[in-house]
Design a protein around this motif. Sequence first.
Motif, short mmCIF file in Angstrom:
data_model
loop_
_atom_site.label_atom_id
_atom_site.label_comp_id
_atom_site.label_asym_id
_atom_site.label_seq_id
_atom_site.Cartn_x
_atom_site.Cartn_y
_atom_site.Cartn_z
N THR A 1 0.87 -1.35 -0.01
CA THR A 1 0.07 -0.08 0.06
C THR A 1 0.71 1.38 0.10
O THR A 1 0.67 2.23 -0.83
N SER A 2 1.95 1.29 0.87
CA SER A 2 2.87 2.40 0.77
C SER A 2 3.71 2.77 -0.65
O SER A 2 3.67 3.89 -1.20
N ALA A 3 3.76 1.54 -1.14
CA ALA A 3 4.58 1.69 -2.68
C ALA A 3 3.46 2.22 -3.57
O ALA A 3 3.90 3.00 -4.47
N VAL A 4 2.23 1.92 -3.65
CA VAL A 4 1.19 2.45 -4.21
C VAL A 4 1.03 3.97 -4.26
O VAL A 4 0.96 4.70 -4.95
N LEU A 5 0.95 4.19 -2.82
CA LEU A 5 0.86 5.80 -2.65
C LEU A 5 2.12 6.41 -3.19
O LEU A 5 1.70 7.36 -3.81
N VAL A 6 3.17 6.01 -3.01
CA VAL A 6 4.60 6.75 -3.46
C VAL A 6 4.37 6.70 -5.03
O VAL A 6 4.72 7.71 -5.53
N ALA A 7 4.09 5.69 -5.68
CA ALA A 7 3.91 5.66 -7.19
C ALA A 7 3.09 6.60 -7.69
O ALA A 7 3.31 7.21 -8.55
N GLU A 8 1.73 6.63 -7.03
CA GLU A 8 0.82 7.70 -7.64
C GLU A 8 1.51 9.28 -7.41
O GLU A 8 1.23 9.82 -8.29
N PHE A 9 2.02 9.21 -6.26
CA PHE A 9 2.99 10.71 -6.06
C PHE A 9 4.06 11.10 -7.35
O PHE A 9 3.84 11.93 -7.72
N LEU A 10 4.70 10.04 -7.42
CA LEU A 10 5.87 10.31 -8.42
C LEU A 10 5.26 10.16 -9.70
O LEU A 10 5.81 11.10 -10.72
N GLY A 11 4.14 9.67 -10.12
CA GLY A 11 3.36 9.71 -11.46
C GLY A 11 2.82 11.11 -11.84
O GLY A 11 2.97 11.62 -12.81
N LEU B 1 10.60 2.38 -8.60
CA LEU B 1 11.26 3.11 -7.71
C LEU B 1 10.53 3.26 -6.49
O LEU B 1 11.02 3.16 -5.28
N ALA B 2 9.19 3.29 -6.47
CA ALA B 2 8.28 3.16 -5.41
C ALA B 2 8.16 2.01 -4.46
O ALA B 2 8.40 1.78 -3.47
N GLY B 3 8.35 0.81 -5.43
CA GLY B 3 8.38 -0.41 -4.57
C GLY B 3 9.69 -0.70 -3.95
O GLY B 3 9.85 -1.23 -2.90
N ALA B 4 10.78 -0.05 -4.57
CA ALA B 4 12.00 -0.07 -4.10
C ALA B 4 12.12 0.65 -2.74
O ALA B 4 12.84 0.23 -1.88
N CYS B 5 11.66 1.85 -2.64
CA CYS B 5 11.66 2.62 -1.73
C CYS B 5 10.94 2.04 -0.58
O CYS B 5 11.63 2.13 0.79
N ALA B 6 9.80 1.40 -0.74
CA ALA B 6 8.91 0.78 0.37
C ALA B 6 9.76 -0.45 0.95
O ALA B 6 9.81 -0.57 2.24
N ALA B 7 10.44 -1.22 0.16
CA ALA B 7 11.13 -2.36 0.43
C ALA B 7 12.28 -1.94 1.15
O ALA B 7 12.56 -2.35 2.20
N ALA B 8 12.95 -0.72 0.80
CA ALA B 8 14.28 -0.29 1.44
C ALA B 8 14.10 0.13 2.68
O ALA B 8 14.74 0.08 3.93
#
Length: 204
Positions: free
Chosen positions: A133-143, A158-165
């Motif tokens: 869910t965090s990755a989706v939020l970040v992906a939408e923001f970067l989009g 990148l969003a998925g990588a940030c959430a995982a990191a």
Amino acid sequence: MSETTARRGRPATVDRDRVAATALRLFTDEGFGNVTMDDVAQACGVGRRTLFRLFPSKAAMVWGGSGEARETITGALDAAGDVGLPEALDVVRDAFVASSTFPPEALEVTRQRLCLIAADEELLSWGTSSIGTSAVLVAEFLGRAEGAEQPSLRARSLAGACAAANFAALVWWAQYAPGRDPARVVDEALTHLLDGARTWAAQA
């Protein structure tokens, strides 16, 4: 007031945080898979129905706080408004850092939670949706920062990588560096990760 009337009065308030802390101690001492909800209820001195009203499962006790982290990330991204891509990368890092900033009294409980999660596949699997869910939020923001109608492959990756990191950094802190500030650990991890994305941001 009669004893009957007292029993029929307002039910005693159960401290949700105290119940979670007791459960964490049991899970740590006995092993997550060896403790039942009945064991937790007995240790806390509450009824089984009361416990299930507070927490639908054992995993929910361990992953407590993940909802607050998502709210912090959402608030930080929303507050940033419309920004360009280079600035958006800094906003993302700062949002995860803010979500990893805990009051001193919560540090040990947070560390216990993360150690339990890292050691148990069932717990890790249960919380995967929270990380996603965090990755989706970040992906939408970067989009939005890209000016695209929907997140690009780069934004999603990148969003998925940030959430995982972010999660990996917190687990590392809990297991190997509990004396450090977890927010600084996350900041360091995401700074290294996002430094590699600066070229993409400059070219976009």
